[in-house]
Design a protein around this motif. Structure first.
Motif, mmCIF file in Angstrom:
data_model
loop_
_atom_site.group_PDB
_atom_site.id
_atom_site.type_symbol
_atom_site.label_atom_id
_atom_site.label_comp_id
_atom_site.label_asym_id
_atom_site.label_seq_id
_atom_site.Cartn_x
_atom_site.Cartn_y
_atom_site.Cartn_z
ATOM 1 N N CYS A 47 3.335 7.610 1.454
ATOM 2 C CA CYS A 47 2.799 6.287 1.222
ATOM 3 C C CYS A 47 3.245 5.379 2.479
ATOM 4 O O CYS A 47 3.561 4.275 2.246
ATOM 5 N N GLU A 48 3.101 5.954 3.751
ATOM 6 C CA GLU A 48 3.253 5.364 4.913
ATOM 7 C C GLU A 48 2.947 3.922 4.907
ATOM 8 O O GLU A 48 1.540 3.477 4.990
ATOM 9 N N GLY A 56 -1.030 1.412 -2.008
ATOM 10 C CA GLY A 56 0.057 2.263 -2.360
ATOM 11 C C GLY A 56 -0.001 2.531 -3.896
ATOM 12 O O GLY A 56 1.063 2.972 -4.347
ATOM 13 N N ASP A 76 7.859 6.491 3.543
ATOM 14 C CA ASP A 76 7.222 5.113 4.149
ATOM 15 C C ASP A 76 8.407 4.467 5.124
ATOM 16 O O ASP A 76 9.474 4.002 4.615
#
Length: 399
Positions: A47-48, A56, A76
């Motif tokens: 979920c960068e 997200g 992340d």
């Protein structure tokens, strides 16, 4: 014992206040109740730059609840070192946020079995850099769970990597073959238990979270509730009954949802069926709410709203509607009643939640609560007040 007395909706309907013990006030923030889980697979969630944000939402949902995967970590780099639960405003989850795939693999107690793409970007496609990360995960021997509109099994590069590394790619949104899709039949009206849809005033506003919390809370009170999910996140979480509605050709959307609800009714014999909403009926970019209202033919609707959200998600020039207009539209479009309002508390302090709950209850004259920041029994009472036939299903401990 406290009673929350709500006696009417915007449409004329006799509601019966039902006594039910209400939990003591819970300080904000709180974590929604988690049932015992039987995990079958370990996973890393990517979920960068978006964990805890609107895009997200798949990762956010998996941290809060997953029946199918044990989430080992979230990737992340912008929030590396944090606890995933705390970032969401809940209590600590014990799920670390790490900076990279290599860090996530190194920190895992065992080799992660799955790499889950945990974002829902407006494009529905992987970026060039994301393609490299997914391919890297496959080279580590991880199966890939993909909730995008882009089907990776159909991509020659991903298909070759899948075969070379002997892993699996699960394209969650890929619908069944066209010759297997179901048309609407009207048999939804043979489903004899109440059907409640959780709709919203925007996309990514918490409809699935509220629907999931409501379902589990009803079950805990002794009501056999079943959740039917309608998006990729619910399916990834392990929903037994669901369809990624926005990937189904429009001709079949109502029928696919209808058939899924009927299957849930016939398989589980529930007391009530909760249907996850998608988008918003008033939103010009989405038609899924219309399909849900037609295909599910709900007996009641709970509306989710974010009072502090100024514009529609991804549409900065599109002002958010107020609950009153969305309620009127829903009740004009479908033969149903909006039985309550639930609040998404993004950008709000606890005192703001109190204010908006009080204000909306006064002006809408329907129950209002926050599924995450207030006792879940308020959510249960919302349903029981409109469907008193469910009261007899309550566990003895709640009477």
């Amino acid at each position: 014992m406290a009673v929350i007395p709500f006696t009417k909706t915007l449409k004329t309907k006799n509601l019966t206040p039902v006594p039910i013990e209400v939990d003591a006030p819970v300080l904000f923030p709180r974590k929604d109740p988690q049932p015992p889980r039987s995990k079958t697979s370990t996973a890393i969630v990517y979920c960068e730059g978006n964990f805890g944000q609107i895009d997200g939402k798949t990762a956010n949902g998996l941290v809060r609840h997953s029946e199918k995967y044990e989430v080992l970590s979230v990737i992340d780099s912008t929030q590396s070192g944090g606890d995933a639960g705390e970032v969401l405003g809940d209590v600590g989850s014990g799920i670390p946020i790490l900076a990279s795939l290599d860090a996530a693999v190194a920190a895992a107690k065992c080799k992660p079995e799955y790499f889950i793409y945990g974002m829902a970007p407006a494009t529905g496609m992987l970026s060039i850099s994301e393609r490299k990360i997914v391919l890297d995960a496959m080279s580590h021997g991880m199966n890939v769970v993909n909730g995008l509109h882009e089907f990776l099994n159909d991509d020659p590069e991903f298909a070759a990597s899948r075969d070379a590394n002997m892993v699996e790619i699960i394209d969650i949104r890929k619908p069944r073959a066209k010759n297997e899709l179901r048309l609407f039949s009207g048999d939804i009206h043979n489903v004899t238990c109440p059907r409640i849809a959780v709709l919203g005033t925007d996309c990514a506003i918490g409809k699935r979270t509220t629907a999931s919390i409501l379902t589990r809370a009803l079950v805990e009170q002794g009501v056999h509730a079943v959740l039917v999910t309608t998006g990729q996140t619910g399916l990834i979480q392990g929903s037994r009954h669901g369809v990624a509605l926005d990937a189904v050709p429009s001709q079949f959307c109502c029928g696919e949802l209808e058939a899924t609800i009927i299957e849930a009714f016939e398989d589980d014999n529930p007391d009530v069926i909760i249907v996850e909403g998608q988008g918003a009926l008033s939103h010009p970019a989405f038609c899924t709410s219309a399909f849900i209202l037609r295909g599910a033919a709900p007996d009641g609707v709970i509306l989710q709203h974010a009072p502090k959200r100024e514009h529609r998600c991804d549409f900065p020039d599109m002002k958010m509607p107020v609950p009153e207009t969305e309620i009127r539209l829903i009740e004009a479009f479908s033969n149903t009643n909006v039985i309550g309002l639930t609040i998404n508390h993004e950008g709000m302090a606890d005192s703001d939640i109190d204010f908006y709950i009080s204000d909306y209850q006064k002006h809408l004259d329907i129950p209002v609560t926050d599924a995450l920041a207030r006792p879940v029994k308020e959510l249960v009472e919302m349903v029981l007040s409109s469907f008193p036939e469910l009261v007899e299903k309550l566990s003895n401990s709640t009477r």
